[in-house]
Design a protein around this motif. Structure first.
Motif, PDB file in Angstrom:
ATOM      1  N   UNK A 114      11.944  23.903  75.068  1.00 23.67           N
ATOM      2  CA  UNK A 114      13.103  23.408  74.307  1.00 23.67           C
ATOM      3  C   UNK A 114      12.677  22.950  72.921  1.00 23.67           C
ATOM      4  N   UNK A 115      13.662  22.917  72.032  1.00 22.31           N
ATOM      5  CA  UNK A 115      13.475  22.362  70.685  1.00 22.31           C
ATOM      6  C   UNK A 115      14.518  21.275  70.468  1.00 22.31           C
ATOM      7  N   UNK A 116      14.144  20.277  69.675  1.00 20.22           N
ATOM      8  CA  UNK A 116      15.141  19.316  69.184  1.00 20.22           C
ATOM      9  C   UNK A 116      15.403  19.697  67.729  1.00 20.22           C
ATOM     10  N   UNK A 128      25.966  26.467  60.517  1.00 21.78           N
ATOM     11  CA  UNK A 128      25.244  25.339  59.908  1.00 21.78           C
ATOM     12  C   UNK A 128      23.736  25.546  60.044  1.00 21.78           C
ATOM     13  N   UNK A 129      23.009  24.873  59.145  1.00 18.74           N
ATOM     14  CA  UNK A 129      21.546  24.981  59.189  1.00 18.74           C
ATOM     15  C   UNK A 129      20.935  23.794  59.910  1.00 18.74           C
ATOM     16  N   UNK A 130      19.903  24.095  60.680  1.00 16.29           N
ATOM     17  CA  UNK A 130      19.226  23.051  61.454  1.00 16.29           C
ATOM     18  C   UNK A 130      17.725  23.103  61.196  1.00 16.29           C
ATOM     19  N   UNK A 131      17.098  21.964  61.378  1.00 15.04           N
ATOM     20  CA  UNK A 131      15.653  21.878  61.183  1.00 15.04           C
ATOM     21  C   UNK A 131      15.046  21.422  62.509  1.00 15.04           C
ATOM     22  N   UNK A 132      13.902  22.012  62.862  1.00 14.71           N
ATOM     23  CA  UNK A 132      13.265  21.631  64.130  1.00 14.71           C
ATOM     24  C   UNK A 132      12.473  20.341  63.939  1.00 14.71           C
ATOM     25  N   UNK A 133      12.699  19.338  64.812  1.00 13.62           N
ATOM     26  CA  UNK A 133      11.930  18.094  64.690  1.00 13.62           C
ATOM     27  C   UNK A 133      10.976  17.891  65.852  1.00 13.62           C
ATOM     28  N   UNK A 134      11.139  18.668  66.909  1.00 13.24           N
ATOM     29  CA  UNK A 134      10.255  18.512  68.075  1.00 13.24           C
ATOM     30  C   UNK A 134      10.377  19.746  68.954  1.00 13.24           C
ATOM     31  N   UNK A 135       9.265  20.096  69.612  1.00 16.61           N
ATOM     32  CA  UNK A 135       9.295  21.175  70.614  1.00 16.61           C
ATOM     33  C   UNK A 135       8.606  20.668  71.872  1.00 16.61           C
ATOM     34  N   UNK A 136       9.094  21.089  72.998  1.00 10.59           N
ATOM     35  CA  UNK A 136       8.456  20.653  74.236  1.00 10.59           C
ATOM     36  C   UNK A 136       8.737  21.617  75.380  1.00 10.59           C
ATOM     37  N   UNK A 137       8.254  21.238  76.548  1.00 13.40           N
ATOM     38  CA  UNK A 137       8.479  22.013  77.776  1.00 13.40           C
ATOM     39  C   UNK A 137       8.674  21.031  78.914  1.00 13.40           C
ATOM     40  N   UNK A 138       9.575  21.339  79.795  1.00 11.58           N
ATOM     41  CA  UNK A 138       9.708  20.497  80.997  1.00 11.58           C
ATOM     42  C   UNK A 138       9.841  21.415  82.203  1.00 11.58           C
TER      43      UNK A 138
END
Ligand SMILES: Nc1ncnc2c1ncn2[C@@H]1O[C@H](COP(=O)(O)OP(=O)(O)O[C@H]2O[C@H](CO)[C@@H](O)[C@H](O)[C@H]2O)[C@@H](O)[C@H]1O
Length: 467
Positions: A70-72, A52-62
């Protein structure tokens, strides 16, 4: 109302058991009621994510001892009936399995990344619904962690699908939880361990179980959490699971050998039974008993070899077992094949398609569970015209009534070899009364266990927290 479900499993993306079924269906039915319900779950490297195809809506680091990126991701097509968000932490979660023996960091990272994303959204959620211990620290972090201060007034609901698993870890890892007022650390603790499920019960605004009867049982048997559940009983409620009546519909189920409806149930079940019996060298003329599930103590799996051996003595039934789990039980179940060739067979492993065919092919489904928070298998069985034979616990007690008491299934009183074997003996007599058996089959197919009513019950619960 905007609702986010947070879970380790969700069918069809990743399913190990009933948790996946529930999280894959409930949001769909809530959206049908006019809510905006979505799912947040980990990104696993599996067939679904690879195709399936996904689109990135957010990136961050913890930070979790060391930094993690990480990516959402969100699913591009919207065929599921709800929005899906995957938390992709390549260094923590990128695996082809859901659970392992070392999941503390994996699910902690999942929960932190989820909140890092939610807290910065322009439109904050109206409610966050956490499922089982993998999402159990979210209510605490939302209420107590400084970084999530903006979410502290957002209501949280936790659903206990299985109180046996609690996700404990030692206090030496407390520093992995994003900073909070340390005087509140007691909200994380149960019996000198950090216990995500206990913390969820303490911190969530409402606690639900997946059947009313299981909520009562947990007050007396909850793997150490009995006192806590009794103390918090004012905010606890049991809501019976439903089934996804689009996925589990014998008239449209694409996995079946032949589809059938109420009118064609006899020929439809016969065709599925004949195929299955040919495939697994069983006699299609005999009543077919099936077991489908995880081979663990809770499901009474250790009782199966002896129950099967007793019940096959007269060679007047066929048994098909689909499951995996405890390797000792797997071995014992496989060993029985030699002794009962032609009457008994197994498929050791997980096979979604075979499960569908087996619900359709079988005359009876066995569930000698010791613990069964709700149980979905008995509801799938009913919809496919298959008579459930169940131990009287948890949600099984809420959903099955006995043939000797104006009911439609067989109940036994205790997860023992004697009770399980006797229930099968009663079922054979019932099968031989063919008019009564056929009438009963038509009756059980009409029982409505779809999610409509339960999805509404959850929405009513959410409204009581928001308004
Ligand atoms: N080997 C195999 N091959 C193919 N399919 C298999 C399989 N083993 C199991 N399944 C499938 O997994 C699901 C099992 O669901 P259950 O609800 O019975 O149990 P589970 O203990 O996983 O769920 C927990 O959560 C659910 C949801 O709340 C509660 O109903 C339940 O009581 C609680 O223990 C069914 O869809 C079944 O068909």
């Amino acid at each position: 109302m905007t609702i986010f479900h947070i879970s380790a499993e969700c069918y069809p993306i990743a399913k190990v058991g009933g948790l996946g079924d529930v999280v894959g269906a409930l949001p769909k039915y809530q959206n049908k009621l006019g809510e905006t319900s979505s799912v947040i779950m980990p990104f696993y490297d599996n067939k679904f994510t690879n195709t399936h195809d996904f689109e990135k809506v957010f990136s961050g680091r913890f930070n979790l001892g060391r930094p993690f990126a990480f990516d959402i991701l969100t699913l591009v097509d919207n065929t599921l009936g709800y929005d899906l968000y995957l938390v992709h932490i390549p260094d923590l979660l990128y695996t082809d399995y859901v659970y392992s023996s070392n999941d503390t960091e994996r699910f902690l990272g999942f929960q932190i990344a989820t909140l890092d994303w939610l807290v910065q959204l322009d439109q904050q959620p109206d409610l966050v619904h956490c499922h089982d211990h993998h999402a159990g620290l979210i209510p605490f972090m939302m209420a107590q962690s400084y970084a999530y201060h903006k979410l502290r007034r957002t209501p949280t609901v936790v659903t206990i699908h299985n109180g046996q698993y609690q996700g404990w870890f030692g206090h030496n890892k407390i520093h992995l939880i994003p900073p909070f007022d340390f005087s509140k650390a007691g909200l994380l603790d149960w019996k000198h361990l950090i216990n995500p499920l206990a913390s969820a019960i303490k911190c969530a605004w409402k606690v639900t179980t997946v059947s009313p009867n299981y909520m009562e049982e947990l007050k007396y048997a909850a793997n150490g959490l009995e006192d806590l559940l009794r103390y918090e009983s004012g905010k606890c409620v049991g809501i019976l699971n439903g089934i996804d009546d689009k996925v589990w519909d014998p008239s449209t189920d694409t996995d079946l050998i032949k589809n059938y409806s109420l009118k064609t149930v006899a020929s439809g079940k016969k065709a599925n039974k004949e195929w299955l019996c040919k495939e697994f060298n069983l006699n299609p003329k005999l009543p077919l008993f099936a077991f489908i599930g995880r081979l663990v103590d809770e499901k009474g799996a250790d009782l199966l070899p002896e129950i099967f051996n007793n019940s096959l003595y007269h060679k007047n039934i066929s048994i098909m077992m689909l499951g995996s789990g405890d390797t000792g039980v797997e071995q014992q179940l496989d060993d029985l094949k030699q002794q009962h060739a032609g009457f008994y067979n197994t498929y050791i492993g997980y096979n979604e398609r075979l499960a569908h065919i087996l619900y359709a092919a079988a005359d009876f489904l066995l569930m000698p569970s010791r613990v069964e928070p709700c149980g979905l298998n008995q509801m799938y069985a009913l919809r496919y015209g298959t008579v459930p034979i169940v131990n009287k616990v948890g949600g099984l007690k809420d959903t099955v009534a006995d043939i000797d008491n104006n009911g439609f299934g067989a109940l036994h009183d205790g997860a023992t070899v004697q009770e399980g074997s006797f229930a099968i003996y009663r079922a054979i007599n019932f099968y031989n009364d063919s008019d009564r058996f056929k009438k009963n089959r038509n009756l059980i197919m009409k029982i409505d266990h779809s999610w409509d009513a339960s999805a509404q019950a959850y929405v009513n619960l959410y409204n009581s927290l928001i308004l």
